[in-house]
Design a protein around this motif. Sequence first.
Motif, short mmCIF file in Angstrom:
data_model
loop_
_atom_site.label_atom_id
_atom_site.label_comp_id
_atom_site.label_asym_id
_atom_site.label_seq_id
_atom_site.Cartn_x
_atom_site.Cartn_y
_atom_site.Cartn_z
N VAL A 107 39.27 49.77 35.26
CA VAL A 107 39.38 49.92 36.71
C VAL A 107 38.38 48.97 37.38
N PRO A 108 38.74 47.70 37.51
CA PRO A 108 37.84 46.77 38.20
C PRO A 108 37.74 47.10 39.69
N SER A 109 36.71 46.59 40.30
CA SER A 109 36.46 46.88 41.71
C SER A 109 36.27 45.61 42.51
N LEU A 110 36.06 45.79 43.80
CA LEU A 110 35.80 44.69 44.72
C LEU A 110 34.42 44.87 45.35
N ILE A 111 33.69 43.79 45.48
CA ILE A 111 32.48 43.79 46.30
C ILE A 111 32.93 43.41 47.70
N LEU A 151 34.49 39.83 48.79
CA LEU A 151 33.76 38.62 48.41
C LEU A 151 33.96 38.28 46.94
N ALA A 152 34.16 39.30 46.12
CA ALA A 152 34.33 39.04 44.69
C ALA A 152 34.97 40.23 44.00
N TYR A 153 35.52 39.93 42.84
CA TYR A 153 36.17 40.91 41.97
C TYR A 153 35.26 41.14 40.78
N THR A 154 35.10 42.40 40.37
CA THR A 154 34.09 42.69 39.34
C THR A 154 34.60 42.55 37.91
N GLY A 155 35.88 42.28 37.73
CA GLY A 155 36.43 42.07 36.39
C GLY A 155 36.13 40.69 35.86
N SER A 156 36.53 40.44 34.61
CA SER A 156 36.23 39.16 33.97
C SER A 156 37.24 38.07 34.32
N THR A 157 38.43 38.46 34.78
CA THR A 157 39.44 37.49 35.24
C THR A 157 39.97 37.97 36.59
N PRO A 206 44.82 37.38 43.87
CA PRO A 206 44.41 36.20 43.10
C PRO A 206 43.49 35.24 43.84
N GLN A 207 43.40 35.39 45.16
CA GLN A 207 42.53 34.51 45.94
C GLN A 207 41.06 34.92 45.88
N ILE A 208 40.78 36.12 45.38
CA ILE A 208 39.40 36.61 45.32
C ILE A 208 38.75 36.18 44.01
#
Length: 323
Positions: A124-128, A221-227, A233-235
């Motif tokens: 469950v990746p997240s967003l900053i 501003l960013a996605y916390t996953g590795s890809t 997809p723009q993040i």
Amino acid sequence: MKSIFQRCVLSVALLLAMVSTSQAQSFPTRPIRIVVPFPPGGSADLLARALGEKLTTSMGQPVVVDNKPGAGGIAGADFVAKSNPDGHTLLFANTNIAINPSLYDKLPYDTSTALAPVLLLAYVPSLIMVSEKTPANTIQELIALAKSKPESLNYASAGSGTFPHLAIELFKMQAGISIAHIPYKGAAPALNALLAGDVQVLCNDMLTGSQYVKSGKLRALAYTGSTRAPTLPQIPTMAEAGLKDYVAVGWQGIMTPSGTPAAVVERLNIEFNKALTDPALRHSLTSQGLVLSGGTPKQFADYISQDTERWRAVVKTSGAKAD
């Protein structure tokens, strides 16, 4: 004498194997309960119910979801840990299983011995994210803002010691910045605080966060996953944003009380893995930002061990305490 002893040991082993096989063949004999240690409506609850529908069909018994929230997931985990180890009571576990041993001086159960892994369901990746009022459009701009105005920024979390709290603490550690923490009683109040501009920063899961990003009410501003996330997809990932060692990903999985027969655990593992291959279910869940996994109990056990060490370091360095 030795030969007689060896024959006795072999006989007992064969008897246990026969009993285990018999249990697996007859399992389940009544409804299966998936205990979700959080309130209804969250990502864990939604995934548990979707999987429960699939297993109800494949296993020939109703699979029901039982929400038992409280104490950062501890109440539900403790209930399952002390349940009959026959495979009919399961825990819908998440990242708290890896965080809580470091966060609490004492738990009512020993995670490593009281609960047995079945499989890792999903990451469950997240967003900053930042509010519209925050003058930062990239992670590097946020870092620069924090450094130029120390203690002027604050961030919300779903509570002290929760994944959103520790994910931002990890960000602070790697970026070398100071942002004040404001804990709320749950993810929804924390998100509302960001929407209102009462706080400037929040780490939020994709399921609920992405809709506000797509509507323009918040900036990711960013996605916390590795890809990068297929749904956004723009993040950029945190690594692409300049923090090359940053990865903070929550997870969800299934566990049973320790002592559950190995053959029953194997049957559950097979059924949950099969459910995750359903095209309609996969599309529904991945469109919400989940990264589906699957695998063996051993792989899940290894992942929990690694994640426990990862968050132990963050808890220790940040000085995080449970509410």
